[in-house]
Design an enzyme around this catalytic site. Structure first.
Site, short mmCIF file in Angstrom:
data_model
loop_
_atom_site.label_atom_id
_atom_site.label_comp_id
_atom_site.label_asym_id
_atom_site.label_seq_id
_atom_site.Cartn_x
_atom_site.Cartn_y
_atom_site.Cartn_z
N SER A 214 0.83 -1.20 0.00
CA SER A 214 0.00 0.00 0.00
C SER A 214 0.88 1.27 0.00
CB SER A 214 -0.96 -0.06 1.19
OG SER A 214 -1.91 0.96 1.11
N SER A 215 0.83 2.09 1.05
CA SER A 215 1.71 3.25 1.07
C SER A 215 3.18 2.82 0.99
CB SER A 215 1.49 4.07 2.35
OG SER A 215 2.24 5.26 2.31
#
Ligand SMILES: *[C@@H]1O[C@H](CO)[C@@H](O)[C@H](O)[C@H]1NC(C)=O
Ligand SMILES: *[C@@H]1O[C@H](CO)[C@@H](O)[C@H](O)[C@H]1NC(C)=O
Ligand SMILES: *[C@@H]1O[C@H](CO)[C@@H](O)[C@H](O)[C@H]1NC(C)=O
Length: 370
Positions: A214-215
């Site tokens: 994700s991030s």
């Protein structure tokens, strides 16, 4: 809302990792605040309190056995969440088989937290994997929620887990500074720790890798673009193309909803230019890349998968048509593995949301470790 979604979907992975048996495996977690898994250890190992959040099944004794003759610091279990407050020194100064925080490893303008996991037995010239967590996550959470550390005990590589300094614990993947080679911000702090490991820990400079979810996947793309001289491969689990979140002039760590919603549609050449702009003048090799994405991801929309394909096929000069695109026996049905050349694979997971579960063993094969 975003953080909550990430936390929930990532949390669903944990039972798969931890609940295989009634007893925790050697090196496995066996207790700590919030821990719902096994609290006893397989025979031959002892459940040892590392800190309030983490107890681990250590072989035989209550203290981890150091690999080298004399550890320079006699750091006991319990130092996991405590900064050492000094330069980390050589690898022998890092206690084995525990998550250990280091500081003073080089230029780190945003004060990114940095944790290292050194296995009991370190390979000669070990590979290094930098594993970056998702929003709302921490180094500790990614450490416990993934098998990178556990597999390090088998393969002898060293893991660095950076810890986001930002509220909400996303990574800065939007500022010009973070997107640029030696430009500053989070990416420079992470790059500095990797450089430190190469210079001081005997890490094989040709086997330094970045992975993330994700991030952390977005950060992995950023590191691949801005620091191709350091990172030889990147694995992007549910992320976006390098530079997709770019918002120069906005505060660091800004959310780019045009990108996240899959509305930033560029040509391959335009995406490649974002990679080239990340390190102007660089002419060396680019990291090989493997990207994974779910088709029903509503946090980082699936269009981002196809933008990543445009970016890296252009950078590598590959056709945008895969050489092969097949199912894999070890993956759930509905997963397709598109191979564009030796340096780029793109796995699309039908019906999977945010995020795609981790396939650490396969990552290690891609990285040439397993
Ligand atoms: C981006 O950052 C780099 C490194 O700090 C700097 O040289 C460059 O001028 C910046 N570009 C923009 C558009 O601000
Ligand atoms: C690979 O094939 C699947 C269908 O089997 C398709 O959905 C996917 O988009 C293809 N991957 C790429 C990168 O073209
Ligand atoms: C994708 O296919 C290629 C070519 O067969 C293979 O080498 C690679 O390991 C596969 N990747 C994954 C993630 O299964």
């Amino acid at each position: 809302m975003f953080s909550l979604k990430v936390a929930l979907s990532f949390g669903t992975l944990l039972p798969l990792v931890h609940l295989a048996a009634g007893q925790a495996a050697e090196w496995g977690q066996c207790g700590g605040i919030g821990w719902a898994g096994a609290t006893t250890c397989v025979s031959g190992t002892v459940c040892t309190v590392i800190n309030a959040y983490y107890s681990q099944c250590l072989p035989g004794a209550v203290t981890p056995a150091p690999t080298s003759t004399t550890p320079a610091t006699s750091a006991p279990p319990g130092t996991t969440s405590t900064p050492t407050g000094s330069a980390p020194g050589g690898l022998s100064s890092i206690p084995a088989s525990t998550l250990f925080q280091i500081s003073n490893f080089g230029s780190n303008p945003n004060n990114v937290g940095m944790f290292v996991y050194k296995p009991k037995t370190v390979a000669a010239k070990p590979p290094l994997i930098v594993a970056s967590h998702y929003c709302s996550g921490t180094a500790q959470a990614y450490f416990t929620g993934s098998r990178f550390a556990q597999l390090a005990e088998t393969y002898g590589y060293v893991v660095l887990y950076p810890n986001s300094p930002h509220s909400g614990t996303c990574w800065d993947v939007s500022s010009n500074a973070t997107l640029t080679h030696d430009g500053g911000s989070d990416s420079l702090g992470i790059a500095s720790a990797a450089r430190y490991a190469i210079a001081n820990w005997g890490v094989d400079a040709n086997r330094v890798f970045a992975v993330g979810t994700s991030s952390g996947a977005m950060m992995t793309s950023v590191l691949a673009g801005a620091y191709p001289d350091i990172f030889k491969a990147g694995i992007v689990d549910s992320g976006v193309a390098d530079g997709c979140f770019s918002l120069p002039g906005q505060p660091e760590d800004s959310w780019n909803s045009e990108c996240s919603e899959g509305e930033l549609i560029l040509t391959g050449a335009e995406w490649a230019d974002r990679v080239y702009a990340a390190y102007p003048g660089y002419t060396g090799a680019r990291p090989k890349m493997q990207v994974w994405h779910g088709t029903v991801d509503t946090t980082l929309f699936p269009q981002n998968f196809f933008e990543e394909v445009k970016q890296w096929t252009t950078v590598f000069g590959y056709s945008s048509t895969p050489i092969s695109n097949t199912s894999e026996s070890y993956l759930p049905s509905g997963y397709s593995n598109a191979t564009f050349g030796p340096n780029f694979q793109a796995i699309l997971a039908q019906g999977v949301g945010h995020t795609v579960p981790l396939f650490e063993q396969q990552y290690l094969e891609f990285l040439g470790i397993a």
